[in-house]
Enzyme design. Sequence first.
Site, short mmCIF file in Angstrom:
data_model
loop_
_atom_site.label_atom_id
_atom_site.label_comp_id
_atom_site.label_asym_id
_atom_site.label_seq_id
_atom_site.Cartn_x
_atom_site.Cartn_y
_atom_site.Cartn_z
N ASN A 62 0.85 -1.20 0.00
CA ASN A 62 0.00 0.00 0.00
C ASN A 62 0.88 1.24 0.00
O ASN A 62 2.02 1.21 0.47
CB ASN A 62 -0.88 0.00 1.27
CG ASN A 62 -1.80 1.19 1.34
OD1 ASN A 62 -2.45 1.56 0.35
ND2 ASN A 62 -1.89 1.82 2.49
N HIS A 111 0.85 5.14 1.48
CA HIS A 111 0.16 6.02 2.42
C HIS A 111 0.86 7.38 2.44
O HIS A 111 2.10 7.43 2.44
CB HIS A 111 0.17 5.41 3.83
CG HIS A 111 -0.64 6.21 4.81
ND1 HIS A 111 -2.03 6.16 4.85
CD2 HIS A 111 -0.26 7.09 5.75
CE1 HIS A 111 -2.46 7.00 5.78
NE2 HIS A 111 -1.41 7.58 6.35
N GLU A 125 -4.31 -4.55 10.56
CA GLU A 125 -4.56 -3.30 11.27
C GLU A 125 -4.35 -2.15 10.28
O GLU A 125 -3.44 -2.19 9.46
CB GLU A 125 -3.60 -3.12 12.46
CG GLU A 125 -3.64 -4.22 13.50
CD GLU A 125 -2.91 -5.47 13.07
OE1 GLU A 125 -1.88 -5.36 12.38
OE2 GLU A 125 -3.40 -6.58 13.39
C1 GRF Z 1 -2.58 8.84 -2.32
O1 GRF Z 1 -2.27 10.00 -1.59
C2 GRF Z 1 -2.27 7.63 -1.50
O2 GRF Z 1 -1.20 7.81 -0.63
C3 GRF Z 1 -3.53 7.42 -0.71
O3 GRF Z 1 -4.57 7.76 -1.60
C4 GRF Z 1 -4.07 8.69 -2.57
C5 GRF Z 1 -4.36 8.09 -3.91
O4 GRF Z 1 -4.07 8.98 -4.95
N1 GRF Z 1 -3.62 6.07 -0.21
P1 GRF Z 1 -4.18 8.48 -6.46
O5 GRF Z 1 -5.58 7.92 -6.66
O6 GRF Z 1 -3.12 7.45 -6.70
O7 GRF Z 1 -3.97 9.72 -7.29
#
Ligand code: GRF
Length: 216
Positions: free
Chosen positions: A108, A110, A144
């Site tokens: 993922n 974040h 989590e």
């Molecule tokens: C990003 O900021 C990512 O970190 C978060 O959701 C956003 C997704 O942006 N999980 P995108 O759809 O890839 O432009």
Amino acid sequence: MSVALGILISGHGSNLQALIDACSDDNFPANIAIVISNNFNAYGLKRAAKANIPTKVVNHNCFGSREQYDDKLAEILEGAGVELICLAGFMRILSKTFVDRWKNRIINVHPSLLPAFKGLNVHQRVIDAGVRFSGCTIHYVRSELDSGPIIVQSVVPVAFNDTPDTLSAKVLETEHRCYPIAVRLIAERRINMHEESLVIEGVGIPDHTMINPNSF
Ligand code: GRF
């Protein structure tokens, strides 16, 4: 040897685009087998279609439980031969059963330096907290929320006049550089897991503020 990716999105898909661009290089060790969205209107679906990548919309409102929804996801991902799932702005929590089944095969992105600022509304909370640095994290997924072994991080200074929008733009730029790096490290099998921490072969302890995509 190319690792098949399944990318899960809900919206804009700029991280998806970064992975599409990375995979368009013949030397990149991964390819995108399928893009799945829970949202029919996700702009990322258009990005995938433009790159001739198969897409599927799986609307969560059509399922009775989270487990049923996740079973459908698993069926599609397995059917497409996916080896690594990349969450890229996928706005759903995955069930523990699903996450455990795909352990160390889901990553993922974040928009903070985890474990700080898990959850939503990250940039506003970063600004409110008055911290001087934020950034992004690419990590393996555990059940989590926003937790799991960290693969790559990159630091972004927070300016005194940043708004959530300006900070988001700066952090997104680093996300787009870091996500392909993390995928490459996994696809090249350079990550060795030691319980819940990891060591990256040939990198030692990386200086995450100095990430140079060419050195990976
Ligand atoms: C990003 O900021 C990512 O970190 C978060 O959701 C956003 C997704 O942006 N999980 P995108 O759809 O890839 O432009």
